[in-house]
Design a protein around this motif. Structure first.
Motif, PDB file in Angstrom:
ATOM      1  N   MET A   1      -0.474  15.881  -6.234  1.00 58.24           N
ATOM      2  CA  MET A   1      -0.019  15.232  -5.007  1.00 58.24           C
ATOM      3  C   MET A   1       1.420  15.600  -4.659  1.00 58.24           C
ATOM      4  O   MET A   1       1.817  15.524  -3.503  1.00 58.24           O
TER       5      MET A   1
ATOM      6  N   LEU B   1       0.975   9.744   3.879  1.00 55.48           N
ATOM      7  CA  LEU B   1       0.987   8.306   4.175  1.00 55.48           C
ATOM      8  C   LEU B   1       0.416   8.018   5.558  1.00 55.48           C
ATOM      9  O   LEU B   1      -0.375   7.085   5.725  1.00 55.48           O
TER      10      LEU B   1
ATOM     11  N   GLN C   1       1.299   6.353  -7.084  1.00 51.47           N
ATOM     12  CA  GLN C   1       0.211   7.285  -7.379  1.00 51.47           C
ATOM     13  C   GLN C   1       0.704   8.716  -7.187  1.00 51.47           C
ATOM     14  O   GLN C   1       0.453   9.588  -8.022  1.00 51.47           O
ATOM     15  N   PHE C   2       1.414   8.943  -6.125  1.00 53.06           N
ATOM     16  CA  PHE C   2       1.965  10.241  -5.759  1.00 53.06           C
ATOM     17  C   PHE C   2       2.841  10.798  -6.884  1.00 53.06           C
ATOM     18  O   PHE C   2       2.736  11.957  -7.251  1.00 53.06           O
TER      19      PHE C   2
ATOM     20  N   ARG D   1       0.839  -1.205   0.000  1.00 53.61           N
ATOM     21  CA  ARG D   1       0.000   0.000   0.000  1.00 53.61           C
ATOM     22  C   ARG D   1       0.874   1.255   0.000  1.00 53.61           C
ATOM     23  O   ARG D   1       0.573   2.215  -0.703  1.00 53.61           O
TER      24      ARG D   1
ATOM     25  N   ASN E   1       2.209   1.643  -3.496  1.00 51.53           N
ATOM     26  CA  ASN E   1       1.181   2.082  -4.426  1.00 51.53           C
ATOM     27  C   ASN E   1       0.825   3.553  -4.239  1.00 51.53           C
ATOM     28  O   ASN E   1       0.588   4.260  -5.216  1.00 51.53           O
ATOM     29  N   TYR E   2       0.804   4.021  -2.987  1.00 51.78           N
ATOM     30  CA  TYR E   2       0.571   5.447  -2.763  1.00 51.78           C
ATOM     31  C   TYR E   2       1.710   6.278  -3.331  1.00 51.78           C
ATOM     32  O   TYR E   2       1.486   7.346  -3.904  1.00 51.78           O
TER      33      TYR E   2
ATOM     34  N   GLU F   1      -3.440   8.516   5.286  1.00 51.91           N
ATOM     35  CA  GLU F   1      -4.111   7.518   4.451  1.00 51.91           C
ATOM     36  C   GLU F   1      -4.063   6.110   5.049  1.00 51.91           C
ATOM     37  O   GLU F   1      -5.002   5.346   4.917  1.00 51.91           O
TER      38      GLU F   1
END
Length: 186
Positions: free
Chosen positions: A87, A96, A79-80, A72, A75-76, A99
């Motif tokens: 972002m 982080l 995405q970031f 996770r 993946n953040y 979230e």
């Protein structure tokens, strides 16, 4: 029920997983980077079929809770860096922690323990990979790339780029595409 999947790093990955879920007639709410949110608990047989089909296309179901959290985080960060320009204006550690609902120190220590590198170094590698992509596209100047990626100067970007790749951005531009690394191998 959430199922965590390793190596799901792009929109095409999501589409591939959705195709598998539909072919197996598994009812799901959402598929996002690294996660499948199914409506009902899957039987062992359904889970095995899903796992096998995901493995056949290069993905892996993650059972271990720590590995799920690490995935996770990754993946953040992906995405970031790769999917949302806005972002980059957000503080990653605060993002982080919020979230994932853990203190950043815990996330940072866990990441380092499991991955053998820090979140910050992983972030830098992801940023440099995005910079490589932007250089290969040849649509922005290095100054524009530095600004878009949140670097304070072209010199800082160039120094970090050389430290990670061993090349200057201008030399990289001449050799281009063959030096890019797929996100799921970073």
């Amino acid at each position: 029920m959430k199922i965590y999947v390793k190596n799901m790093v792009c929109p095409r990955c999501i589409m591939a997983v959705e195709t598998i879920l539909n072919s197996l007639q598994i009812d799901y709410r959402n598929v996002s980077l690294g996660e499948i949110d199914v409506n009902d608990q899957l039987s062992d047989s359904e889970m095995m079929k899903l796992s096998n089909q995901l493995q056949a296309i290069g993905f892996e179901v993650i059972d271990d809770k720590k590995r799920q959290l690490i995935e996770r985080i990754k993946n953040y960060i992906i995405q970031f860096i790769h999917h949302d320009k806005e972002m980059l204006k957000v503080n990653l550690s605060d993002f982080l922690a919020k979230e994932l609902d853990y203190e950043y120190n815990y996330l940072s220590n866990l990441f380092s323990e499991v991955e053998g590198t820090t979140i910050e170094k992983y972030l830098i590698v992801q940023k440099i990979e995005k910079v490589k992509e932007l250089i290969v596209y040849d649509e922005l100047s290095l100054k524009e790339i530095a600004h878009q990626m949140g670097y304070s100067s072209v010199a800082y970007l160039s120094n970090q780029f050389k430290k990670v790749t061993g090349l200057t951005p201008s030399h990289f531009k001449t050799i281009g595409q063959q030096k890019r690394i797929p996100l799921d191998f970073l």
